[in-house]
Design a protein around this motif. Structure first.
Motif, short mmCIF file in Angstrom:
data_model
loop_
_atom_site.label_atom_id
_atom_site.label_comp_id
_atom_site.label_asym_id
_atom_site.label_seq_id
_atom_site.Cartn_x
_atom_site.Cartn_y
_atom_site.Cartn_z
N PRO A 131 0.81 -1.22 0.00
CA PRO A 131 0.00 0.00 0.00
C PRO A 131 0.85 1.27 0.00
O PRO A 131 2.02 1.25 0.38
CB PRO A 131 -0.81 -0.11 1.30
CG PRO A 131 -0.10 -1.09 2.14
CD PRO A 131 0.71 -1.97 1.24
N PHE A 132 0.26 2.35 -0.44
CA PHE A 132 0.87 3.68 -0.44
C PHE A 132 2.11 3.76 -1.33
O PHE A 132 2.97 4.60 -1.12
CB PHE A 132 1.21 4.15 0.99
CG PHE A 132 0.09 3.98 1.96
CD1 PHE A 132 -1.08 4.73 1.83
CD2 PHE A 132 0.18 3.06 2.99
CE1 PHE A 132 -2.12 4.57 2.72
CE2 PHE A 132 -0.86 2.90 3.89
CZ PHE A 132 -2.02 3.66 3.75
N ASN A 133 2.23 2.87 -2.30
CA ASN A 133 3.38 2.85 -3.19
C ASN A 133 3.10 3.71 -4.42
O ASN A 133 2.06 3.59 -5.04
CB ASN A 133 3.69 1.41 -3.62
CG ASN A 133 5.03 1.27 -4.31
OD1 ASN A 133 5.87 2.16 -4.25
ND2 ASN A 133 5.23 0.14 -4.94
N HIS A 134 4.05 4.55 -4.77
CA HIS A 134 3.95 5.36 -5.98
C HIS A 134 5.30 5.36 -6.69
O HIS A 134 6.28 5.89 -6.16
CB HIS A 134 3.53 6.80 -5.64
CG HIS A 134 3.40 7.68 -6.83
ND1 HIS A 134 2.40 7.52 -7.75
CD2 HIS A 134 4.16 8.70 -7.26
CE1 HIS A 134 2.55 8.43 -8.70
NE2 HIS A 134 3.62 9.15 -8.43
N LYS A 135 5.33 4.69 -7.82
CA LYS A 135 6.55 4.61 -8.64
C LYS A 135 7.75 4.07 -7.86
O LYS A 135 8.85 4.59 -7.96
CB LYS A 135 6.85 5.95 -9.27
CG LYS A 135 5.78 6.38 -10.24
CD LYS A 135 6.14 7.64 -10.97
CE LYS A 135 5.00 7.98 -11.93
NZ LYS A 135 5.29 9.16 -12.73
N GLY A 136 7.50 3.07 -7.04
CA GLY A 136 8.59 2.41 -6.33
C GLY A 136 8.94 2.97 -4.97
O GLY A 136 9.84 2.48 -4.31
N THR A 137 8.22 3.99 -4.52
CA THR A 137 8.46 4.57 -3.20
C THR A 137 7.18 4.48 -2.38
O THR A 137 6.13 4.95 -2.81
CB THR A 137 8.91 6.04 -3.30
OG1 THR A 137 10.09 6.10 -4.11
CG2 THR A 137 9.19 6.62 -1.93
N ALA A 138 7.29 3.88 -1.22
CA ALA A 138 6.12 3.70 -0.36
C ALA A 138 6.46 4.13 1.07
O ALA A 138 7.62 4.20 1.46
CB ALA A 138 5.68 2.25 -0.36
N PHE A 139 5.41 4.39 1.84
CA PHE A 139 5.56 4.66 3.27
C PHE A 139 5.26 3.36 4.00
O PHE A 139 4.28 2.69 3.70
CB PHE A 139 4.57 5.75 3.70
CG PHE A 139 4.61 6.02 5.18
CD1 PHE A 139 5.67 6.70 5.75
CD2 PHE A 139 3.59 5.57 6.00
CE1 PHE A 139 5.72 6.94 7.12
CE2 PHE A 139 3.62 5.80 7.37
CZ PHE A 139 4.69 6.50 7.92
N ALA A 140 6.13 2.98 4.93
CA ALA A 140 5.94 1.73 5.67
C ALA A 140 6.04 1.97 7.16
O ALA A 140 6.79 2.84 7.62
CB ALA A 140 7.00 0.72 5.25
N VAL A 141 5.27 1.21 7.93
CA VAL A 141 5.34 1.17 9.39
C VAL A 141 5.57 -0.29 9.76
O VAL A 141 4.80 -1.16 9.35
CB VAL A 141 4.05 1.71 10.04
CG1 VAL A 141 4.12 1.56 11.55
CG2 VAL A 141 3.79 3.15 9.64
#
Length: 158
Positions: free
Chosen positions: A114-124
């Motif tokens: 989730p929250f991935n855009h063009k290979g960059t995502a936010f993770a917890v």
């Protein structure tokens, strides 16, 4: 190969000032295995994760990890977080939560996190750990994908 973002993040972590009081820790971490909840034959269960983490006396931390993701793509995780020791349960148990940029899920696998855009995502990533002296072991929850088992060694304390 490390991204420009990764090089800048590592430079910041390595440049953190040391203070006279004890409690600063620099640790090396290795993640040899991931257990995926979904038994997809495409999944890579041996990410070869290698990470460097700095923990301040306040138990706030920052780090960087390099691995092969579930689809065998080179991936980087740059994060900040906090560690809480669970002395009431055991002098060796702790909980840690990190959050940051996850780089590397691209192409046809971009929608796998989730929250991935063009290979960059936010993770917890929350984790439960056990530490004795300089050595630690953790189980980190990777959202709905699975868990990663990691091992660490404190390289230095000051």
């Amino acid at each position: 190969m490390i991204s420009a973002f990764g090089a800048a993040w590592l430079a910041c972590v390595c440049a953190l000032p040391a203070q006279a009081d004890e409690g600063h820790v620099l640790s090396l971490q290795f993640g040899p295995y991931v257990h995926h909840w979904d038994r997809d034959p495409e999944h890579n269960n041996t990410p070869g994760m290698l990470g460097l983490e700095y923990t301040a006396p306040s138990r706030w931390l920052a780090g960087a990890s390099f691995l092969r993701n579930s689809f065998d793509q080179p991936t980087e995780y740059y994060y900040a977080g906090k560690r809480w020791d669970l002395d009431g349960l055991s002098p060796h148990l702790y909980v840690k939560v990190t959050a940051g940029a996850l780089l590397g899920y691209t192409g046809r696998y971009e929608d796998k996190i989730p929250f991935n855009h063009k290979g960059t995502a936010f993770a917890v990533i929350p984790a439960l750990g056990y530490q004795v002296d300089r050595y630690s072991a953790q189980v980190a929850l990777l959202g709905t994908a699975g868990v990663m088992f990691t091992f660490g060694i404190d390289l230095g304390r000051w």
